[in-house]
Write an enzyme that holds these catalytic residues in place. Structure first.
Site, PDB file in Angstrom:
ATOM      1  N   SER A 133       0.837  -1.206   0.000  1.00 48.17           N
ATOM      2  CA  SER A 133       0.000   0.000   0.000  1.00 48.17           C
ATOM      3  C   SER A 133       0.865   1.247   0.000  1.00 48.17           C
ATOM      4  O   SER A 133       1.968   1.249   0.570  1.00 48.17           O
ATOM      5  CB  SER A 133      -0.890   0.027   1.241  1.00 48.17           C
ATOM      6  OG  SER A 133      -1.602   1.253   1.304  1.00 48.17           O
ATOM      7  N   TYR A 138      -2.022  -0.952  10.128  1.00 53.49           N
ATOM      8  CA  TYR A 138      -2.110  -1.181   8.674  1.00 53.49           C
ATOM      9  C   TYR A 138      -0.862  -0.627   7.977  1.00 53.49           C
ATOM     10  O   TYR A 138      -0.227  -1.323   7.182  1.00 53.49           O
ATOM     11  CB  TYR A 138      -3.368  -0.509   8.124  1.00 53.49           C
ATOM     12  CG  TYR A 138      -3.557  -0.667   6.624  1.00 53.49           C
ATOM     13  CD1 TYR A 138      -3.950  -1.892   6.081  1.00 53.49           C
ATOM     14  CD2 TYR A 138      -3.345   0.403   5.756  1.00 53.49           C
ATOM     15  CE1 TYR A 138      -4.131  -2.045   4.704  1.00 53.49           C
ATOM     16  CE2 TYR A 138      -3.519   0.256   4.383  1.00 53.49           C
ATOM     17  CZ  TYR A 138      -3.916  -0.964   3.867  1.00 53.49           C
ATOM     18  OH  TYR A 138      -4.090  -1.113   2.510  1.00 53.49           O
TER      19      TYR A 138
HETATM   20  N1  LIG Z   1      -8.644  -0.538  -2.137  1.00 52.32           N
HETATM   21  C1  LIG Z   1      -7.660   0.297  -1.826  1.00 52.32           C
HETATM   22  O1  LIG Z   1      -7.832   1.543  -1.863  1.00 52.32           O
HETATM   23  C2  LIG Z   1      -6.307  -0.233  -1.452  1.00 52.32           C
HETATM   24  C3  LIG Z   1      -5.244   0.690  -1.353  1.00 52.32           C
HETATM   25  C4  LIG Z   1      -3.982   0.210  -0.994  1.00 52.32           C
HETATM   26  C5  LIG Z   1      -3.793  -1.129  -0.729  1.00 52.32           C
HETATM   27  N2  LIG Z   1      -4.854  -1.998  -0.832  1.00 52.32           N
HETATM   28  C6  LIG Z   1      -4.581  -3.417  -0.513  1.00 52.32           C
HETATM   29  O2  LIG Z   1      -4.904  -4.212  -1.627  1.00 52.32           O
HETATM   30  C7  LIG Z   1      -5.451  -5.461  -1.188  1.00 52.32           C
HETATM   31  C8  LIG Z   1      -6.814  -5.649  -1.823  1.00 52.32           C
HETATM   32  O3  LIG Z   1      -7.611  -4.545  -1.444  1.00 52.32           O
HETATM   33  P1  LIG Z   1      -9.167  -4.489  -1.803  1.00 52.32           P
HETATM   34  O4  LIG Z   1      -9.601  -3.097  -1.510  1.00 52.32           O
HETATM   35  O5  LIG Z   1      -9.389  -5.098  -3.127  1.00 52.32           O
HETATM   36  O6  LIG Z   1      -9.713  -5.463  -0.656  1.00 52.32           O
HETATM   37  P2  LIG Z   1     -11.225  -5.815  -0.237  1.00 52.32           P
HETATM   38  O7  LIG Z   1     -12.158  -5.379  -1.316  1.00 52.32           O
HETATM   39  O8  LIG Z   1     -11.409  -5.317   1.132  1.00 52.32           O
HETATM   40  O9  LIG Z   1     -11.165  -7.411  -0.233  1.00 52.32           O
HETATM   41  C9  LIG Z   1     -10.317  -8.089   0.643  1.00 52.32           C
HETATM   42  C10 LIG Z   1     -10.823  -9.507   0.776  1.00 52.32           C
HETATM   43  O10 LIG Z   1      -9.946 -10.195   1.678  1.00 52.32           O
HETATM   44  C11 LIG Z   1     -10.768 -10.913   2.594  1.00 52.32           C
HETATM   45  N3  LIG Z   1     -10.080 -11.200   3.842  1.00 52.32           N
HETATM   46  C12 LIG Z   1      -9.905 -10.362   4.916  1.00 52.32           C
HETATM   47  N4  LIG Z   1      -9.275 -11.014   5.904  1.00 52.32           N
HETATM   48  C13 LIG Z   1      -9.076 -12.280   5.465  1.00 52.32           C
HETATM   49  C14 LIG Z   1      -8.498 -13.436   6.052  1.00 52.32           C
HETATM   50  N5  LIG Z   1      -8.018 -13.414   7.305  1.00 52.32           N
HETATM   51  N6  LIG Z   1      -8.442 -14.571   5.330  1.00 52.32           N
HETATM   52  C15 LIG Z   1      -8.919 -14.603   4.078  1.00 52.32           C
HETATM   53  N7  LIG Z   1      -9.497 -13.551   3.464  1.00 52.32           N
HETATM   54  C16 LIG Z   1      -9.560 -12.402   4.154  1.00 52.32           C
HETATM   55  C17 LIG Z   1     -11.960  -9.992   2.816  1.00 52.32           C
HETATM   56  O11 LIG Z   1     -13.025 -10.688   3.414  1.00 52.32           O
HETATM   57  P3  LIG Z   1     -14.051  -9.856   4.377  1.00 52.32           P
HETATM   58  O12 LIG Z   1     -14.722  -8.868   3.464  1.00 52.32           O
HETATM   59  O13 LIG Z   1     -14.965 -10.901   4.908  1.00 52.32           O
HETATM   60  O14 LIG Z   1     -13.203  -9.193   5.413  1.00 52.32           O
HETATM   61  C18 LIG Z   1     -12.233  -9.568   1.372  1.00 52.32           C
HETATM   62  O15 LIG Z   1     -13.022 -10.514   0.696  1.00 52.32           O
HETATM   63  C19 LIG Z   1      -5.481  -5.404   0.332  1.00 52.32           C
HETATM   64  O16 LIG Z   1      -4.350  -6.061   0.837  1.00 52.32           O
HETATM   65  C20 LIG Z   1      -5.439  -3.917   0.630  1.00 52.32           C
HETATM   66  O17 LIG Z   1      -4.884  -3.641   1.879  1.00 52.32           O
HETATM   67  C21 LIG Z   1      -6.100  -1.570  -1.187  1.00 52.32           C
END
Ligand SMILES: NC(=O)c1ccc[n+]([C@@H]2O[C@H](COP(=O)([O-])OP(=O)(O)OC[C@H]3O[C@@H](n4cnc5c(N)ncnc54)[C@H](OP(=O)(O)O)[C@@H]3O)[C@@H](O)[C@H]2O)c1
Length: 255
Positions: free
Chosen positions: A147, A161
């Site tokens: 991130s 985080y």
């Molecule tokens: N979107 C952004 O703006 C952004 C920016 C920077 C970095 N990122 C990083 O990019 C990655 C993807 O982000 P995203 O926004 O696409 O994520 P997201 O939409 O929140 O999806 C994350 C998925 O991971 C699942 N998850 C959470 N804890 C888990 C566990 N212990 N075991 C298995 N699955 C688990 C969640 O399930 P639940 O919904 O049930 O919790 C969800 O289905 C993440 O690592 C995030 O930190 C995202």
């Protein structure tokens, strides 16, 4: 603008956090490019629906419920995938995120542990399972979702985080060092704020426009902006790149 056509025929891709957002779209795109995909998530309904959606469009996908913070569950999941597929070519660690913004003084210890486990320990645990597989195969790719919060602090940040994502960038380098001799590469992308379902739910259109204005390209990232990098980092053309964190943030932060 055109679209690069990737070919992952005969390859097996494992994507954690594949029920939603970047992980889900990555799984769909790997399947569209011919890969057999295993979608891993704690969200059973969303993960099963994502896999079903891929199958309906003719892709080869299976969902496995797994809490990626649970060592025994992760080990079992990788054993199951090896039993079913016999190899793993690509691992995408997308499970992560945080749900509540606290300042350091207000962060409950349990919150620290949960967020660090979800974002950092998860990458360690999947790596423990994948290293012997890549060693045996003498090939493999890991793409970690870090991130921008792990690179710098531009806004109030969740302390666990931000610290965990900095750890992901570091672990990416350590794993690249260990796995290079097996012909495997390990890289991370560090997204800026990306308009996933979850972000859209908590940031209204005006707020998303404001986030976009802080970038050089003038818009918030779409999920596709991240997924292109995930696929490229798994493609043959990126084979000489390892141990890197690619900052994909529309120029908001240049490192
Ligand atoms: N979107 C952004 O703006 C952004 C920016 C920077 C970095 N990122 C990083 O990019 C990655 C993807 O982000 P995203 O926004 O696409 O994520 P997201 O939409 O929140 O999806 C994350 C998925 O991971 C699942 N998850 C959470 N804890 C888990 C566990 N212990 N075991 C298995 N699955 C688990 C969640 O399930 P639940 O919904 O049930 O919790 C969800 O289905 C993440 O690592 C995030 O930190 C995202």
């Amino acid at each position: 603008m055109g679209r690069t056509v990737f070919d992952f025929s005969n390859q097996v891709a494992v994507i954690t956090g594949a029920a939603l957002g970047i992980g889900k779209r990555s799984a769909e795109c790997f399947a569209e490019a011919g890969a057999k995909v295993f979608l891993i998530d704690i969200n059973v309904k969303g993960g099963a629906a994502a896999a079903q959606g891929i199958q309906t469009r003719g892709g080869d996908a299976a969902f496995i419920e797994c809490d990626v913070t649970n060592a025994a569950a992760v080990k079992q999941t990788f054993e199951t995938i090896m039993d079913k597929a016999g190899r793993i070519d690509i691992l995408v660690n997308s499970a992560g995120g945080f749900y509540t913004q606290f300042d350091t003084a207000d962060t409950p210890e349990e919150e620290w542990d949960a967020v660090v486990d979800r974002n950092l320990k998860s990458v360690f645990l999947t790596a423990k399972s994948i290293v012997p597989i890549f060693q045996k195969q003498q090939s493999g790719r890991i793409i970690n979702l870090g991130s921008m919060a792990g690179l710098t602090t531009l806004n109030p940040a969740s302390p666990p985080y931000a610290a965990a994502k900095a750890g992901v960038h570091c672990l990416t380098r350590v794993l690249a060092f260990e796995l290079g001799k097996y012909g495997a590469t390990v890289n991370a992308i560090a997204p800026g704020t990306t308009a996933t379902e979850r972000v859209i739910a908590v940031r209204n259109e005006e707020q998303r426009k404001m986030i976009g204005k802080a970038t050089l390209v003038g818009r918030i990232a779409e999920v596709e902006d991240m997924v292109g990098w995930v696929l490229f980092l798994a493609a043959p053309e990126s084979g000489y790149l390892t141990g890197q964190t690619i900052a994909v943030n529309g120029g908001r932060l240049m490192v």
